[in-house]
Design a protein around this motif. Structure first.
Motif, PDB file in Angstrom:
ATOM      1  N   PRO A  54      12.498 -28.730  14.627  1.00  0.00           N
ATOM      2  CA  PRO A  54      12.553 -28.139  13.291  1.00  0.00           C
ATOM      3  C   PRO A  54      13.981 -28.208  12.736  1.00  0.00           C
ATOM      4  CG  PRO A  54      12.567 -26.414  14.930  1.00  0.00           C
ATOM      5  CD  PRO A  54      12.382 -27.712  15.676  1.00  0.00           C
ATOM      6  N   ALA A  55      14.107 -28.422  11.433  1.00  0.00           N
ATOM      7  CA  ALA A  55      15.423 -28.272  10.806  1.00  0.00           C
ATOM      8  C   ALA A  55      15.800 -26.790  10.839  1.00  0.00           C
ATOM      9  CB  ALA A  55      15.372 -28.779   9.372  1.00  0.00           C
ATOM     10  N   ILE A  56      17.085 -26.526  10.989  1.00  0.00           N
ATOM     11  CA  ILE A  56      17.568 -25.145  10.978  1.00  0.00           C
ATOM     12  C   ILE A  56      18.321 -24.957   9.666  1.00  0.00           C
ATOM     13  CG2 ILE A  56      19.006 -23.426  12.141  1.00  0.00           C
ATOM     14  CD1 ILE A  56      16.659 -24.349  13.872  1.00  0.00           C
ATOM     15  N   GLU A  57      17.815 -24.074   8.825  1.00  0.00           N
ATOM     16  CA  GLU A  57      18.453 -23.896   7.521  1.00  0.00           C
ATOM     17  C   GLU A  57      19.900 -23.455   7.699  1.00  0.00           C
ATOM     18  OE1 GLU A  57      16.419 -21.209   4.890  1.00  0.00           O
ATOM     19  OE2 GLU A  57      17.879 -21.546   3.274  1.00  0.00           O
ATOM     20  N   GLY A  67      28.865 -17.401   6.991  1.00  0.00           N
ATOM     21  CA  GLY A  67      28.059 -16.243   7.365  1.00  0.00           C
ATOM     22  C   GLY A  67      27.362 -16.382   8.696  1.00  0.00           C
ATOM     23  N   ALA A  68      27.421 -17.560   9.286  1.00  0.00           N
ATOM     24  CA  ALA A  68      26.784 -17.751  10.598  1.00  0.00           C
ATOM     25  C   ALA A  68      27.588 -17.032  11.679  1.00  0.00           C
ATOM     26  CB  ALA A  68      26.684 -19.238  10.931  1.00  0.00           C
ATOM     27  N   THR A  69      26.920 -16.719  12.793  1.00  0.00           N
ATOM     28  CA  THR A  69      27.628 -16.157  13.947  1.00  0.00           C
ATOM     29  C   THR A  69      27.614 -17.191  15.065  1.00  0.00           C
ATOM     30  OG1 THR A  69      25.576 -15.118  14.664  1.00  0.00           O
ATOM     31  CG2 THR A  69      27.080 -13.760  13.419  1.00  0.00           C
ATOM     32  N   VAL A  70      28.686 -17.210  15.830  1.00  0.00           N
ATOM     33  CA  VAL A  70      28.849 -18.208  16.899  1.00  0.00           C
ATOM     34  C   VAL A  70      29.060 -17.483  18.221  1.00  0.00           C
ATOM     35  CG1 VAL A  70      30.317 -20.069  17.767  1.00  0.00           C
ATOM     36  CG2 VAL A  70      29.852 -19.885  15.298  1.00  0.00           C
ATOM     37  N   ALA A  71      28.348 -17.923  19.254  1.00  0.00           N
ATOM     38  CA  ALA A  71      28.538 -17.381  20.601  1.00  0.00           C
ATOM     39  C   ALA A  71      28.704 -18.546  21.559  1.00  0.00           C
ATOM     40  CB  ALA A  71      27.334 -16.519  21.006  1.00  0.00           C
ATOM     41  N   GLY A  72      29.315 -18.305  22.704  1.00  0.00           N
ATOM     42  CA  GLY A  72      29.536 -19.405  23.652  1.00  0.00           C
ATOM     43  C   GLY A  72      29.747 -18.928  25.070  1.00  0.00           C
ATOM     44  N   VAL A  73      29.506 -19.821  26.012  1.00  0.00           N
ATOM     45  CA  VAL A  73      29.772 -19.596  27.433  1.00  0.00           C
ATOM     46  C   VAL A  73      30.440 -20.861  27.948  1.00  0.00           C
ATOM     47  CG1 VAL A  73      28.778 -18.886  29.633  1.00  0.00           C
ATOM     48  CG2 VAL A  73      27.590 -18.315  27.512  1.00  0.00           C
ATOM     49  N   PHE A  74      31.435 -20.696  28.825  1.00  0.00           N
ATOM     50  CA  PHE A  74      32.250 -21.844  29.234  1.00  0.00           C
ATOM     51  C   PHE A  74      32.451 -21.886  30.740  1.00  0.00           C
ATOM     52  CE2 PHE A  74      33.337 -20.385  25.027  1.00  0.00           C
ATOM     53  CZ  PHE A  74      33.197 -21.533  24.278  1.00  0.00           C
ATOM     54  N   THR A  75      32.848 -23.060  31.218  1.00  0.00           N
ATOM     55  CA  THR A  75      33.139 -23.224  32.641  1.00  0.00           C
ATOM     56  C   THR A  75      34.205 -22.234  33.084  1.00  0.00           C
ATOM     57  OG1 THR A  75      33.892 -24.770  34.331  1.00  0.00           O
ATOM     58  CG2 THR A  75      34.893 -25.004  32.169  1.00  0.00           C
ATOM     59  N   ASP A 128      18.120 -20.058  12.908  1.00  0.00           N
ATOM     60  CA  ASP A 128      18.285 -19.415  11.604  1.00  0.00           C
ATOM     61  C   ASP A 128      18.131 -17.899  11.711  1.00  0.00           C
ATOM     62  OD1 ASP A 128      15.629 -19.422  12.216  1.00  0.00           O
ATOM     63  OD2 ASP A 128      14.947 -20.426  10.381  1.00  0.00           O
ATOM     64  N   ALA A 129      18.063 -17.390  12.923  1.00  0.00           N
ATOM     65  CA  ALA A 129      17.925 -15.943  13.092  1.00  0.00           C
ATOM     66  C   ALA A 129      19.108 -15.212  12.488  1.00  0.00           C
ATOM     67  CB  ALA A 129      17.814 -15.597  14.583  1.00  0.00           C
ATOM     68  N   LYS A 130      18.847 -13.985  12.049  1.00  0.00           N
ATOM     69  CA  LYS A 130      19.899 -13.102  11.538  1.00  0.00           C
ATOM     70  C   LYS A 130      20.255 -12.168  12.686  1.00  0.00           C
ATOM     71  CE  LYS A 130      19.317 -12.346   7.155  1.00  0.00           C
ATOM     72  NZ  LYS A 130      18.397 -11.897   6.097  1.00  0.00           N
ATOM     73  N   ILE A 131      21.425 -12.332  13.234  1.00  0.00           N
ATOM     74  CA  ILE A 131      21.747 -11.605  14.469  1.00  0.00           C
ATOM     75  C   ILE A 131      23.250 -11.403  14.554  1.00  0.00           C
ATOM     76  CG2 ILE A 131      21.779 -13.786  15.789  1.00  0.00           C
ATOM     77  CD1 ILE A 131      20.557 -12.209  18.168  1.00  0.00           C
ATOM     78  N   SER A 132      23.674 -10.252  15.033  1.00  0.00           N
ATOM     79  CA  SER A 132      25.116  -9.979  15.120  1.00  0.00           C
ATOM     80  C   SER A 132      25.743 -10.848  16.208  1.00  0.00           C
ATOM     81  CB  SER A 132      25.365  -8.504  15.437  1.00  0.00           C
ATOM     82  OG  SER A 132      25.030  -8.236  16.786  1.00  0.00           O
ATOM     83  N   GLY A 151      21.492 -17.009  10.130  1.00  0.00           N
ATOM     84  CA  GLY A 151      21.058 -15.824   9.394  1.00  0.00           C
ATOM     85  C   GLY A 151      20.214 -16.120   8.173  1.00  0.00           C
ATOM     86  N   LYS A 152      19.691 -17.347   8.084  1.00  0.00           N
ATOM     87  CA  LYS A 152      18.917 -17.731   6.905  1.00  0.00           C
ATOM     88  C   LYS A 152      17.466 -17.260   6.973  1.00  0.00           C
ATOM     89  CE  LYS A 152      22.194 -20.139   4.845  1.00  0.00           C
ATOM     90  NZ  LYS A 152      22.849 -19.628   3.640  1.00  0.00           N
ATOM     91  N   ALA A 153      16.983 -16.853   8.129  1.00  0.00           N
ATOM     92  CA  ALA A 153      15.590 -16.375   8.209  1.00  0.00           C
ATOM     93  C   ALA A 153      15.452 -15.050   7.468  1.00  0.00           C
ATOM     94  CB  ALA A 153      15.186 -16.212   9.675  1.00  0.00           C
TER      95      ALA A 153
END
Lengths: 417, 417
Positions: free
Chosen positions: B20-23, B50-58, B210-214, B251-253
């Motif tokens: 699916p495309a992600i808005e 307005g997007a939120t970014v999370a990450g996990v690294f080596t 596209d979830a709206k999430i902190s 956060g577009k949903a």
């Protein structure tokens, strides 16, 4: 078992070495037909009364029955007038064989005790080969008379041949040293080729000496030297269920008994013993399954010796480092990776890496003097040294290993079939 | 680099999935010529404001420059009106490249920031490929206009293609779920084939929703799910210097924002995310270098979940277990060995082992119902499950891995040459 069609290219030149006889020890070997056809597979060492026995064993949680039995017996002298025996078979590990395994050990050590007129508790057995199959004890007992009649002081080479599994050559090493003015002989044999990352011991190693030495000092010497010899080799990071290192000292040398680990005589003895143990440990690596290169990983500048050991093991066990060496590729980036994953303290920008004497990387990047052509030339050698300096403190360690080749896959993808 | 001549036999049927495309997310890919000829090697994901970014690294102590840079940037929002970008190249890892590596990251993330009109601190880069060679940043900057003009919502497959190194297929997975009554899409891509034993993350994985999430809940969800997905795979026990898992939520949903990790909406979201992460983790194993079997190692009955993880990793990383699987040999003795060496609490006589549903060993020995013929038949399957019950307590873990074949040696003995 995959048929061994050639001797490892890393085998010592000249074949099995000349070894001194050890007064008070006789060896024998027979073909009991446990698994292999047309070769010996059981060896017996008959050890004189008054000898002292020391040992180091695998720490595996799934230790084989004979290992547990040896650990129970170590240090016991139930009849001071009786000798001792080491009994070893190849082809069947008697490991993960439940109570049947324990019963099999009792049966064969009792039979050997009766044969030699010594208590069962003076008989140390070991088994190496396939895990999980019942040990055919009848084949042992049928061979006992031949084992006894074959005993001779000069058959240590036959004993070394009989304990081989995937080994492509029999392993022996000896030293003659002067201890407190007396000449002392040390002679050892080993087997091991795969499932090699000893944890307190190696596959199977038997060392004999005519030194006069207390059991406590012999045990302490063996345990201490084990840390920097057999505990510093790895072929494939897999730890055996059967690792056993046993040593017997007959006390036949004309010398004062060594009873103090800190004495000069103990130091002289340990120096000879270190030579033999290091040589045997190297021979196990040189017979590593599929090995085409002998690799020394030297780590210095670590925060502690433990950290240095972690880093050296991480490099030596990395499949990507080992395959690069097999491909004669000076792929030092994989060494960086292995340092990084080791869990030891490391600072990317203090790290330096050398292949032999060639400085490859320092201060977080490839060295300005690095030449890919020179490094590629170096990798064509049969003996490769990888040196890592962490630039942090004085911790150091040396690990010996081999490369990872198609030969390892071929041997182990069809070992049982 | 060894030429990849065929697609892994374990690749998902049907090729790259429909996604699916992600808005709010657009993708692009170009051939910058960093190393490979005739294929794309740089991908850009343009992420809305307005997007939120999370990450996990080596956790590697020799982390690559872009990893360190991403870790610095995570959680920063320097301009709330500006979007974000993920920039990834294949062919050069920019790892162990000292201050030059850091400068290269600054140069390319600045250039992308300028290109998209966003702060440099909103641009997350990653590099994968050979370690220790300087990143040719000129090739990046020369490709920027093409990267920008190619941006499109429906090019995620092109992005997945561009980040491959020794991967034999592009990896993608998606889910559409209902969260708080709204339809939410999750789409992820991954690369990884060798140097795979993620330690907190995997090779390179990018997931979009596209979830709206902190940011806090997104980060916590990602970190928690990572423990039972990417942290539970291993190909060769070698941990990359570049492992990166990044996720962006636009956060577009049409939904209420998720701000509580313990809410029902968070649980619904995590269920979908788990599906995508597990699928991508499996695809990395299915593209394991040289892999011919997909192996699941399930451990139950351990003293703790940590102990179960240790045992499962020990089995999954054992070269002897992995070569036996390659040889279709039901060599369960090697499983016993791997349990024994793991360092976890184990009791030989309580241990049971199953291949699939076949009971192989229990109570310290081979089961009376065990049939070697049936087990050998089972080993011919492409998907193999090894089940170990330690019989001690309730600890459990599942690890996914592949077998060790001649293909792994061939790929890695001449990767750079």
């Amino acid at each position: 078992m995959a048929k061994i069609e050639h001797v490892s290219p890393l085998a010592p030149a000249g074949g099995f070495p000349d070894m001194p006889a050890i007064e008070g020890i006789r060896f024998s070997a027979v073909a009991a037909g446990l698994k292999y056809q047309g070769r010996t597979d059981v060896m017996l060492a008959d050890i004189c009364a008054g000898a002292t026995v020391a040992g180091v064993f695998t720490k595996s949680a799934t230790r084989a029955a004979p290992v547990l039995d040896c650990q129970d017996k170590l240090g016991r002298v139930d009849d001071p007038k009786a000798g001792f025996a080491f009994l070893v078979n190849a082809g069947n590990a008697n490991a993960f064989t439940g109570k049947h395994g324990t019963e099999a050990v009792n049966r064969i050590t009792s039979a050997v005790g009766d044969l030699l007129g010594i208590p069962q508790t003076h008989v140390y057995s070991a088994s190496t080969g396939v895990i999980g199959e019942p040990l055919p004890t009848d084949l042992f007992t049928a061979s006992l008379d031949a084992l006894k009649s074959g005993l001779s002081e000069d058959r240590i080479a036959d004993a070394a041949e009989a304990i081989r599994t995937t080994d492509t050559f029999a392993k022996g090493s000896s030293a003659q040293i002067t201890v407190g003015g007396a000449t002392v002989s040390i002679a050892g044999i080993a087997k091991g080729s795969g499932m090699i990352e000893p944890d307190m011991a190696t596959m199977l190693v038997y060392i004999f000496t005519d030194a006069k030495i207390s059991q406590q000092v012999l045990q302490a010497s063996l345990s201490r030297l084990n840390e920097t010899t057999f505990n510093c080799i790895t072929v494939d990071s897999d730890t055996s269920t059967s690792d056993t290192l046993l040593m017997a000292a007959t006390g036949k040398a004309e010398m004062a008994k060594i009873t103090d680990l800190d004495s000069e005589a103990a130091a002289q003895f340990c120096e000879g013993l270190r030579t033999v143990m290091t040589d045997l440990a190297h021979q196990v690596v040189r017979d590593g399954e599929g090995a085409s290169k002998f690799v020394t990983v030297q780590v210095t500048g670590a925060a502690s010796d433990q950290d240095a050991h972690k880093v050296a093991k991480s490099v030596a066990n990395s499949p990507l480092v080992k395959t690069a060496i097999a491909g004669e590729d000076p792929n030092w980036g994989r060494v960086v990776m292995a340092v990084g994953k080791s869990g030891a303290e490391a600072d990317r920008d203090r790290l330096s890496i050398r292949f032999g004497d060639l400085l490859v990387a320092e201060q977080g990047w490839v060295s300005p003097e690095y030449s890919e052509a020179a490094a590629a030339d170096y990798m064509k050698n049969t003996n490769i040294t990888i040196r890592v300096d962490l630039g942090l403190s004085g911790g150091s360690a040396t690990i010996w290993t081999c490369d990872l080749t198609h030969g390892y896959i071929s041997i182990n993808a069809d070992y049982r079939s």
